[in-house]
Write an enzyme that holds these catalytic residues in place. Structure first.
Site: not given
Length: 349
Positions: A33, A86, A116, A155, A227
């Site tokens: 994402p 997400q 994030c 995530k 990731n």
């Protein structure tokens, strides 16, 4: 609700996070994402290149679904499956509402953003700053699991600021798995919320793939995906050994041509990837439908600029596509003109 998203592509692989099933012999491949990038036009384009990769939406904040235009945030094309939504948020009741919507709209997975590092996300008390509140993340996961049948995943980063990654990551994993999380995707960098910009957070903190593999050894029966910093499919295969999934972000976006090899390398699917003629036709048709609904050509074509990255003619292709899509009345024929440049280059070779 539009009919754009209603019919699920049953030809797509079944999305399972059961690490004991044969389908997980190879690591699952996902496109990460990415804010402002993985919108529905980007995902439709990527789906033309790979039948099997798991695609993710941009992060959608739960409040945006409660107070905003639900259809604008959630609509997608049926061909995008398997597709994960997400979510951003830290309030269980709001995430329950958002997760219910995700299931109603036919998403195959709900993913909670705990990675994030942007200022906008921090001001909302979600994203990477939630690494400091694993118990809250667990309550959010438990709340979403209580209302949806689809997988709920997280995530995350390996830590933030002065946290010790082994403590922060393993604590988060323990709490979210106890709460019922189906999988954990780990961006193998710390996030520095003080002193680094979101862009710097993608490059400056050192990568630590080994800690993700160590986490997997501790949770052999749980889905752990990797990731962060993966640039090629070959690197992803190498670094993903022993893990359940690998996820490419900017590399998949800026060099999207490599997505054509995903199905064979990660899913053992030897079927031919889409050829340029069929790809051009598919994207022209998609662009025409978007324009007819009041959209602009560049909404679609901006995601296609990395298609022929590194190949002779790629610069001219990008120029035709980017400049040609600027006029308000630009139509799908611009895509045909750009692909024509590559055909001419191939004929001259």
């Amino acid at each position: 609700m539009t009919t754009e998203h209603k019919s699920i592509n049953r030809a797509a692989p079944v999305l399972s996070y059961d690490v004991n099933t044969p389908s997980n012999a190879l690591p699952r491949f996902a496109v990460a994402p990415m804010m402002d990038w993985t919108d529905r036009h980007c995902r439709y384009f990527h789906r033309q290149l790979t039948r099997h990769a798991l695609l993710y939406t941009e992060m959608v904040v739960a409040d945006a679904l409660i107070h905003g235009d639900i259809e604008r945030h959630l609509r997608f094309h049926a061909d995008e499956h398997p597709l994960a939504l997400q979510l951003g948020g830290s309030e269980p009741e709001k995430l329950i509402f958002a997760a219910k919507l995700a299931q109603d709209w036919g998403y195959d997975e709900v993913n909670l953003n705990v990675g994030c590092p942007s200022d906008r996300v921090q001001s909302g008390t979600f994203g990477a700053c939630l690494m400091r509140e694993p118990e809250l993340v667990a309550r959010c996961v438990e709340a979403m699991k209580s209302v949806v049948d689809s997988p709920v995943t997280v995530k995350c980063r390996i830590g933030v600021d002065d946290q010790e990654p082994r403590d922060a990551l393993f604590k988060l994993a323990a709490d979210v798995f106890a709460a019922g999380a189906d999988g954990l995707w780990v961006h193998a960098r710390k996030a520095w919320l003080k002193g680094l910009s979101p862009k710097e957070n993608r490059d400056i903190p050192p990568l630590d793939y080994e800690i993700v593999r160590e986490l997997k050894r501790s949770y052999s029966d749980r889905f752990i995906g990797l990731n962060g910093g993966l640039a090629t499919l070959e690197q992803a295969q190498h670094e993903g050994q022993g893990l359940d999934g690998v996820m490419l972000g900017r590399a998949a976006y800026h060099d999207s041509d490599q997505l054509r090899a995903v199905d064979k390398l990660f899913y053992g699917d030897d079927a031919d990837s889409i050829d340029d003629t069929a790809l051009c036709e598919a994207m022209m048709e998609h662009a025409a439908a978007h324009i007819a609904a009041g959209g602009r050509l560049h909404h679609v074509t901006r995601h296609m600029l990395g298609l022929f990255s590194g190949r002779p003619g790629a610069r001219r292709y990008r120029n035709v596509l980017s400049v040609g899509a600027v006029p308000r009345d630009a139509g799908p024929e611009v895509i045909a003109d750009a692909f024509s440049v590559m055909r001419q280059q191939a004929s001259a070779a």
